[in-house]
Scaffold this motif. Sequence first.
Motif, PDB file in Angstrom:
ATOM      1  N   ARG A   1      37.223  14.423 -21.553  1.00  0.00           N
ATOM      2  CA  ARG A   1      35.980  13.803 -22.065  1.00  0.00           C
ATOM      3  C   ARG A   1      36.782  13.607 -23.629  1.00  0.00           C
ATOM      4  N   LEU A   2      37.645  14.308 -24.393  1.00  0.00           N
ATOM      5  CA  LEU A   2      37.523  13.318 -25.641  1.00  0.00           C
ATOM      6  C   LEU A   2      38.233  12.506 -25.345  1.00  0.00           C
ATOM      7  N   VAL A   3      39.783  12.642 -24.889  1.00  0.00           N
ATOM      8  CA  VAL A   3      40.395  11.506 -24.250  1.00  0.00           C
ATOM      9  C   VAL A   3      39.947  10.130 -24.198  1.00  0.00           C
ATOM     10  N   PHE A   4      38.534  10.413 -23.356  1.00  0.00           N
ATOM     11  CA  PHE A   4      37.653   9.062 -22.695  1.00  0.00           C
ATOM     12  C   PHE A   4      37.075   8.513 -23.531  1.00  0.00           C
ATOM     13  N   TYR A   5      36.863   9.643 -23.770  1.00  0.00           N
ATOM     14  CA  TYR A   5      35.718   9.474 -25.543  1.00  0.00           C
ATOM     15  C   TYR A   5      37.117   7.814 -26.817  1.00  0.00           C
TER      16      TYR A   5
ATOM     17  N   LEU B   1      37.837   5.101 -24.578  1.00  0.00           N
ATOM     18  CA  LEU B   1      37.201   3.869 -25.004  1.00  0.00           C
ATOM     19  C   LEU B   1      36.834   2.317 -26.394  1.00  0.00           C
ATOM     20  N   LEU B   2      36.705   4.549 -27.665  1.00  0.00           N
ATOM     21  CA  LEU B   2      37.306   3.654 -29.179  1.00  0.00           C
ATOM     22  C   LEU B   2      38.344   3.002 -29.288  1.00  0.00           C
ATOM     23  N   GLY B   3      39.457   3.202 -28.601  1.00  0.00           N
ATOM     24  CA  GLY B   3      40.353   2.131 -29.148  1.00  0.00           C
ATOM     25  C   GLY B   3      40.527   0.977 -28.115  1.00  0.00           C
ATOM     26  N   LEU B   4      39.396   1.103 -26.942  1.00  0.00           N
ATOM     27  CA  LEU B   4      38.824  -0.773 -26.599  1.00  0.00           C
ATOM     28  C   LEU B   4      38.178  -1.324 -27.693  1.00  0.00           C
ATOM     29  N   MET B   5      37.187  -0.210 -28.238  1.00  0.00           N
ATOM     30  CA  MET B   5      35.955  -0.968 -28.747  1.00  0.00           C
ATOM     31  C   MET B   5      36.751  -1.573 -30.218  1.00  0.00           C
ATOM     32  N   MET B   6      37.914  -1.144 -30.282  1.00  0.00           N
ATOM     33  CA  MET B   6      38.024  -1.531 -32.090  1.00  0.00           C
ATOM     34  C   MET B   6      37.952  -2.841 -32.395  1.00  0.00           C
ATOM     35  N   PRO B   7      38.101  -3.525 -31.136  1.00  0.00           N
ATOM     36  CA  PRO B   7      39.320  -5.126 -32.189  1.00  0.00           C
ATOM     37  C   PRO B   7      37.444  -5.227 -32.233  1.00  0.00           C
ATOM     38  N   VAL B   8      36.061  -5.452 -31.299  1.00  0.00           N
ATOM     39  CA  VAL B   8      34.811  -5.332 -31.348  1.00  0.00           C
ATOM     40  C   VAL B   8      34.194  -4.972 -32.478  1.00  0.00           C
ATOM     41  N   ILE B   9      34.787  -3.705 -32.573  1.00  0.00           N
ATOM     42  CA  ILE B   9      34.344  -3.038 -34.338  1.00  0.00           C
ATOM     43  C   ILE B   9      34.621  -3.677 -35.212  1.00  0.00           C
ATOM     44  N   ARG B  10      35.617  -4.107 -35.516  1.00  0.00           N
ATOM     45  CA  ARG B  10      36.613  -4.674 -36.727  1.00  0.00           C
ATOM     46  C   ARG B  10      35.892  -5.648 -36.746  1.00  0.00           C
ATOM     47  N   GLN B  11      34.762  -6.866 -35.600  1.00  0.00           N
ATOM     48  CA  GLN B  11      34.496  -7.469 -36.249  1.00  0.00           C
ATOM     49  C   GLN B  11      32.925  -8.203 -36.452  1.00  0.00           C
ATOM     50  N   ILE B  12      32.518  -6.652 -36.773  1.00  0.00           N
ATOM     51  CA  ILE B  12      31.101  -6.245 -36.811  1.00  0.00           C
ATOM     52  C   ILE B  12      30.983  -6.357 -38.643  1.00  0.00           C
ATOM     53  N   ASP B  13      29.477  -7.659 -38.420  1.00  0.00           N
ATOM     54  CA  ASP B  13      29.525  -6.988 -40.504  1.00  0.00           C
ATOM     55  C   ASP B  13      28.307  -5.999 -40.011  1.00  0.00           C
ATOM     56  N   TRP B  14      28.717  -5.160 -41.182  1.00  0.00           N
ATOM     57  CA  TRP B  14      27.927  -3.533 -40.941  1.00  0.00           C
ATOM     58  C   TRP B  14      26.702  -3.759 -41.943  1.00  0.00           C
TER      59      TRP B  14
END
Length: 259
Positions: free
Chosen positions: A30-34, A37-50
């Motif tokens: 599960r940790l590996v999967f998450y 998943l987090l790595g794939l979502m990282m480019p999107v996360i970096r563009q979010i205006d928090w």
Amino acid sequence: MRLLSGDRAGATRRGGSSRGAAPGVLLQLRLVFYGVLLGLMMPVIRQIDWSALVPPGLKIEWPTGFGIAWPAGHLRVPGGWGWGADAAKAEASAAAAGAATTTGAATTATGALATAAGVASAATTVAAAASALSGGKAVSARFTICGHAKRIDCMVDGDTFWMAGTKIRIADIDTPETHPPRCAREARLGQAATLKMQALLNAGPFTLTPIKRDVDRYGRKLRIVERGGVSLGAVLVRHGLARRYGGGKRSPWCGWGSA
């Protein structure tokens, strides 16, 4: 029977151990999967205006900051990894901007002072020329030979020159034409007369004495140029580079005198 019972108990214990190890493997998967998943979502996360997600009036401070590094990118939260470097860069940029502003202001001020000085100098020169044209105090300037540039202080020929932007015709002489000359002799004498009058004007202060007519038909100011009560035009006459002139039709220079 006891032996058989013992074998069964041992098998039961080994089976129980195998079943007990399964949850640890699943957790790791599960940790590996998450993580993937987090790595794939990282480019999107970096563009979010928090900051847009924080309710109005709510301020979040990160006392020490944190960051997340992943092969797909690097997410840095204010105060996290590189905070010291970012702060130093921001401070250096602010200092550079301040220095540039100060330098620009100093340059502008220097340019303004130079412009003001130039305007004041030009105004003084024009005032002095106007006074000289009215027969007032003596005036001096540095004369060149007129070309295609704007004519301020320059010689047109032996009996015409510009001073402070005003065209002046020496009223008591006539010199050979140079624009254009009618023959080779007139060209030679005209050039000599121009250079001689240039040297006389550049030798020191002189006065411009008005005559009855202020301007001729070409709009040139008619003045007698003198220094110490002596006409500079008369000097050219003595050198054979000019004739005395009192108005009327001028005689041609080609064929006049020696060839």
